[in-house]
Scaffold this motif. Structure first.
Motif, PDB file in Angstrom:
ATOM      1  N   ARG A  21      12.471  59.173  29.974  1.00  0.00           N
ATOM      2  CA  ARG A  21      12.840  60.577  29.830  1.00  0.00           C
ATOM      3  C   ARG A  21      12.648  61.343  31.122  1.00  0.00           C
ATOM      4  O   ARG A  21      13.428  62.228  31.444  1.00  0.00           O
ATOM      5  CB  ARG A  21      12.037  61.234  28.714  1.00  0.00           C
ATOM      6  N   THR A  24      15.679  60.875  33.234  1.00  0.00           N
ATOM      7  CA  THR A  24      16.950  61.262  32.618  1.00  0.00           C
ATOM      8  C   THR A  24      17.224  62.727  32.931  1.00  0.00           C
ATOM      9  O   THR A  24      16.313  63.546  32.971  1.00  0.00           O
ATOM     10  CB  THR A  24      16.879  61.051  31.091  1.00  0.00           C
ATOM     11  N   GLN A  28      21.425  65.545  29.830  1.00  0.00           N
ATOM     12  CA  GLN A  28      21.599  64.364  28.973  1.00  0.00           C
ATOM     13  C   GLN A  28      20.590  64.372  27.832  1.00  0.00           C
ATOM     14  O   GLN A  28      20.921  63.966  26.712  1.00  0.00           O
ATOM     15  CB  GLN A  28      21.463  63.076  29.788  1.00  0.00           C
ATOM     16  N   LEU A  29      19.381  64.833  28.090  1.00  0.00           N
ATOM     17  CA  LEU A  29      18.384  64.896  27.021  1.00  0.00           C
ATOM     18  C   LEU A  29      18.842  65.833  25.906  1.00  0.00           C
ATOM     19  O   LEU A  29      18.618  65.558  24.724  1.00  0.00           O
ATOM     20  CB  LEU A  29      17.033  65.353  27.581  1.00  0.00           C
ATOM     21  N   ASP A  32      21.765  64.163  23.998  1.00  0.00           N
ATOM     22  CA  ASP A  32      21.247  63.141  23.081  1.00  0.00           C
ATOM     23  C   ASP A  32      20.623  63.753  21.835  1.00  0.00           C
ATOM     24  O   ASP A  32      20.764  63.209  20.740  1.00  0.00           O
ATOM     25  CB  ASP A  32      20.204  62.268  23.788  1.00  0.00           C
ATOM     26  N   ARG A  33      19.916  64.863  22.005  1.00  0.00           N
ATOM     27  CA  ARG A  33      19.234  65.547  20.903  1.00  0.00           C
ATOM     28  C   ARG A  33      19.347  67.052  21.116  1.00  0.00           C
ATOM     29  O   ARG A  33      18.523  67.650  21.802  1.00  0.00           O
ATOM     30  CB  ARG A  33      17.752  65.168  20.849  1.00  0.00           C
ATOM     31  N   ALA A  85      20.953  59.838  16.590  1.00  0.00           N
ATOM     32  CA  ALA A  85      20.844  59.258  17.916  1.00  0.00           C
ATOM     33  C   ALA A  85      19.500  58.587  18.070  1.00  0.00           C
ATOM     34  O   ALA A  85      18.490  59.106  17.622  1.00  0.00           O
ATOM     35  CB  ALA A  85      21.004  60.339  18.995  1.00  0.00           C
ATOM     36  N   ASP A  87      16.253  57.374  20.106  1.00  0.00           N
ATOM     37  CA  ASP A  87      15.497  57.865  21.250  1.00  0.00           C
ATOM     38  C   ASP A  87      15.085  56.737  22.126  1.00  0.00           C
ATOM     39  O   ASP A  87      14.853  55.666  21.787  1.00  0.00           O
ATOM     40  CB  ASP A  87      14.246  58.604  20.749  1.00  0.00           C
TER      41      ASP A  87
END
Length: 87
Positions: A21, A24, A28-29, A32-33, A85, A87
Motif C-alpha cells: 500500500r 501504491t 489507485q487505493l 480499488d476501494r 475488490a 485487498d
C-alpha cells in the motif's frame, strides 16, 4: 504503528500489505476501494489531481506516518461492506 508492530500484529501478510500500500498511488487505493476517499479527505491527502504519488510520498509531504495511515485504511475496509475488490 511501525512496520514491525504491524508485522507482529498481522504477521508477514500484514507487513506485505503495508509495504504494498505504501508504494501504491493514492488514486489507485481509492479506485480499488472508494470508501478510502473519506480517510484521505480527512487527512488532507489529494487522491484526485495530485494522487499519482505513492501513499508513502503523500504521507511524507503531510508529515504523516504511512503505517498509521495504512492502519486507518485497514480499519475502514474491515468496518465497511466489501466492494468485492480484494485487498
Amino acid at each position: 504503528m511501525s512496520l514491525n508492530a504491524l508485522a507482529a500484529s498481522g504477521g508477514p501478510e500484514g507487513a506485505r500489505r503495508q509495504t504494498q500500500r505504501s508504494t501504491t498511488s493514492v488514486t489507485q487505493l481509492v479506485i480499488d476501494r472508494p470508501g478510502r476517499a473519506h480517510i484521505f479527505e480527512h487527512l488532507g491527502l489529494d487522491y484526485c489531481c495530485g494522487g499519482d504519488h505513492s501513499l508513502a510520498t503523500a504521507c511524507r509531504e503531510k508529515n504523516l506516518d504511512p503505517a498509521s495511515v495504512t492502519e486507518m485504511l485497514d480499519v475502514t475496509v474491515r468496518a465497511s461492506p466489501s466492494s468485492g475488490a480484494a485487498d
